[in-house]
Design an enzyme around this catalytic site. Structure first.
Site, PDB file in Angstrom:
ATOM      1  N   ARG A   1     -13.634  -8.264 -61.461  1.00  0.00           N
ATOM      2  CA  ARG A   1     -12.909  -9.504 -61.243  1.00  0.00           C
ATOM      3  C   ARG A   1     -11.995  -9.727 -62.447  1.00  0.00           C
ATOM      4  O   ARG A   1     -12.286  -9.281 -63.559  1.00  0.00           O
ATOM      5  CB  ARG A   1     -13.873 -10.686 -61.121  1.00  0.00           C
ATOM      6  CG  ARG A   1     -14.872 -10.586 -59.978  1.00  0.00           C
ATOM      7  CD  ARG A   1     -15.820 -11.773 -59.998  1.00  0.00           C
ATOM      8  NE  ARG A   1     -16.776 -11.756 -58.889  1.00  0.00           N
ATOM      9  CZ  ARG A   1     -17.987 -11.215 -58.953  1.00  0.00           C
ATOM     10  NH1 ARG A   1     -18.411 -10.653 -60.087  1.00  0.00           N
ATOM     11  NH2 ARG A   1     -18.792 -11.241 -57.900  1.00  0.00           N
TER      12      ARG A   1
ATOM     13  N   LYS B   1     -20.475 -13.395 -61.820  1.00  0.00           N
ATOM     14  CA  LYS B   1     -20.857 -14.730 -61.355  1.00  0.00           C
ATOM     15  C   LYS B   1     -22.352 -14.942 -61.529  1.00  0.00           C
ATOM     16  O   LYS B   1     -23.142 -14.029 -61.344  1.00  0.00           O
ATOM     17  CB  LYS B   1     -20.477 -14.891 -59.877  1.00  0.00           C
ATOM     18  CG  LYS B   1     -18.977 -15.020 -59.637  1.00  0.00           C
ATOM     19  CD  LYS B   1     -18.691 -15.286 -58.174  1.00  0.00           C
ATOM     20  CE  LYS B   1     -17.202 -15.488 -57.934  1.00  0.00           C
ATOM     21  NZ  LYS B   1     -16.920 -15.748 -56.500  1.00  0.00           N
TER      22      LYS B   1
ATOM     23  N   HIS C   1      -7.287  -9.866 -57.344  1.00  0.00           N
ATOM     24  CA  HIS C   1      -8.446  -9.568 -56.498  1.00  0.00           C
ATOM     25  C   HIS C   1      -8.144  -8.448 -55.504  1.00  0.00           C
ATOM     26  O   HIS C   1      -9.066  -7.796 -55.006  1.00  0.00           O
ATOM     27  CB  HIS C   1      -8.886 -10.830 -55.755  1.00  0.00           C
ATOM     28  CG  HIS C   1     -10.371 -11.064 -55.806  1.00  0.00           C
ATOM     29  ND1 HIS C   1     -11.070 -11.249 -56.983  1.00  0.00           N
ATOM     30  CD2 HIS C   1     -11.311 -11.114 -54.818  1.00  0.00           C
ATOM     31  CE1 HIS C   1     -12.353 -11.418 -56.716  1.00  0.00           C
ATOM     32  NE2 HIS C   1     -12.521 -11.325 -55.410  1.00  0.00           N
TER      33      HIS C   1
ATOM     34  N   ARG D   1      -9.519  -5.250 -56.604  1.00  0.00           N
ATOM     35  CA  ARG D   1     -10.972  -5.213 -56.351  1.00  0.00           C
ATOM     36  C   ARG D   1     -11.238  -4.866 -54.884  1.00  0.00           C
ATOM     37  O   ARG D   1     -12.106  -4.036 -54.583  1.00  0.00           O
ATOM     38  CB  ARG D   1     -11.562  -6.572 -56.728  1.00  0.00           C
ATOM     39  CG  ARG D   1     -13.067  -6.737 -56.518  1.00  0.00           C
ATOM     40  CD  ARG D   1     -13.477  -8.070 -57.155  1.00  0.00           C
ATOM     41  NE  ARG D   1     -14.758  -8.551 -56.676  1.00  0.00           N
ATOM     42  CZ  ARG D   1     -15.936  -8.236 -57.217  1.00  0.00           C
ATOM     43  NH1 ARG D   1     -15.989  -7.378 -58.228  1.00  0.00           N
ATOM     44  NH2 ARG D   1     -17.063  -8.754 -56.755  1.00  0.00           N
TER      45      ARG D   1
ATOM     46  N   HIS E   1     -22.288  -8.296 -55.916  1.00  0.00           N
ATOM     47  CA  HIS E   1     -22.569  -9.296 -54.883  1.00  0.00           C
ATOM     48  C   HIS E   1     -24.075  -9.531 -54.789  1.00  0.00           C
ATOM     49  O   HIS E   1     -24.842  -8.581 -54.680  1.00  0.00           O
ATOM     50  CB  HIS E   1     -22.065  -8.819 -53.516  1.00  0.00           C
ATOM     51  CG  HIS E   1     -20.578  -8.820 -53.393  1.00  0.00           C
ATOM     52  ND1 HIS E   1     -19.896  -8.077 -52.449  1.00  0.00           N
ATOM     53  CD2 HIS E   1     -19.619  -9.481 -54.097  1.00  0.00           C
ATOM     54  CE1 HIS E   1     -18.600  -8.275 -52.583  1.00  0.00           C
ATOM     55  NE2 HIS E   1     -18.410  -9.127 -53.568  1.00  0.00           N
TER      56      HIS E   1
ATOM     57  N   TYR F   1     -15.916  -5.556 -46.203  1.00  0.00           N
ATOM     58  CA  TYR F   1     -15.172  -4.313 -46.439  1.00  0.00           C
ATOM     59  C   TYR F   1     -15.431  -3.278 -45.353  1.00  0.00           C
ATOM     60  O   TYR F   1     -14.614  -2.377 -45.153  1.00  0.00           O
ATOM     61  CB  TYR F   1     -15.512  -3.753 -47.826  1.00  0.00           C
ATOM     62  CG  TYR F   1     -15.094  -4.689 -48.919  1.00  0.00           C
ATOM     63  CD1 TYR F   1     -13.750  -4.871 -49.228  1.00  0.00           C
ATOM     64  CD2 TYR F   1     -16.023  -5.449 -49.623  1.00  0.00           C
ATOM     65  CE1 TYR F   1     -13.356  -5.769 -50.206  1.00  0.00           C
ATOM     66  CE2 TYR F   1     -15.640  -6.344 -50.602  1.00  0.00           C
ATOM     67  CZ  TYR F   1     -14.292  -6.495 -50.882  1.00  0.00           C
ATOM     68  OH  TYR F   1     -13.899  -7.384 -51.841  1.00  0.00           O
TER      69      TYR F   1
END
Length: 301
Positions: free
Chosen positions: A152, A176, A247, A250, A273, A282
């Site tokens: 990110r 995150k 992004h 990514r 994730h 994806y």
């Protein structure tokens, strides 16, 4: 006045999310932007409502206003989430006696397929920086690292020297939720990173932060907004007409390794994730690619 009270409510809540919940600065900023917008709407009501008089009808009026302004469905979903958390906090603080969000339901999340660069577009983008200059080498390194790792942009600008383990072909980052992960970095990206660190970084002004990897010409760390503007300029120079953001690199990283046979669980780990359902978007992008290849290749497609 109610207007002054809204400032106090917002500051109290933002202090709570940072100090007690330990949320990141980016999350705090997101909440602040959403709630400032909501409070601006309230301040234009006549009379300005007190927080304990806000009801479902007023909230639905506000959400309908956002929709009529053309706000994206996912932006409205985020707004509902921000407001729900605020009013839950307000209940605990006894600013009101009933939660006006209790019967407010967000719209269903819009189906979203992220923009993805083709391999040819990635090559064109990588070729844009002038690598005969110091900033050109830095810029090429940024692109190589982002595409090679799926970082990110916030992770990229916060990358520190002690996060690098280039002899092992690895870097570590904190994403995150303060989730740390280890990511392989390919030979090409490692080559440019070593070149940048040896030849360029010491030349970028007086280094203000000895630990931060990517610096501007004055020795300060790059910002998320700064990288966003740089990438927009490089995309334009590459003649790419897609709506590309940091992004997008990514997204392209994840899609390309899936198309080349990577397991979805591995991609989940690489992207950081927490829920594999986030990664599954994806597979839809990859399925679209497979259909395009089939339609071009099969004689009876």
């Amino acid at each position: 006045m109610a207007q002054d009270m809204y400032d106090e409510y917002l500051q109290s809540y933002l202090n709570y999310v940072v100090v007690e919940r330990g949320l990141s600065l980016n999350t705090r900023t997101s909440y602040q932007q959403d709630l400032n917008r909501f409070f601006k709407f309230l301040r234009h009501q006549s009379p300005v409502p007190k927080i304990e008089t806000i009801d479902r009808l007023l909230i639905m009026t506000y959400l309908n206003e956002l929709s009529n302004e053309g706000k994206a469905r996912n932006s409205i979903i985020r707004m509902v989430s921000s407001m729900r958390k605020l009013f839950q906090y307000a209940l605990r603080q006894k600013w009101l006696m009933a939660d006006p969000m209790a019967q407010v339901h967000p719209p269903k999340k819009a189906a979203y397929l992220p923009a993805v660069l083709t391999l040819e577009e990635v090559e064109r983008l990588l070729a844009v920086p002038d690598v005969t200059t110091n900033l050109g080498i830095r810029n090429r390194t940024i692109l190589e690292v982002m595409y090679a790792t799926g970082l990110r942009v916030s992770e990229l600008v916060n990358l520190k020297l002690d996060n690098l383990h280039l002899d092992l072909g690895l870097i570590q980052t904190v994403g995150k939720g303060d989730k740390e992960r280890i990511i392989p970095i390919g030979d090409l990206a490692a080559y440019w990173l070593k070149k940048y660190l040896k030849e360029v970084r010491p030349m970028l002004g007086q280094v203000q932060d000895e630990s931060i990897i990517f610096l501007n010409g004055h020795g300060h760390g790059l910002t998320r907004q700064g990288v966003w503007k740089l990438i927009k300029a490089w995309v334009s120079a590459a003649g790419i007409t897609k709506d590309v953001s940091p992004h997008t690199l990514r997204h392209s990283f994840a899609t390309h390794i899936l198309e080349n046979g990577a397991d979805l669980r591995i991609v989940q780990e690489l992207l950081g994730h927490s829920d594999i359902s986030t990664t599954q978007i994806y597979t839809h992008v990859s399925d679209k690619h497979l259909r395009e290849v089939y339609e071009k290749s099969h004689p009876r497609a």
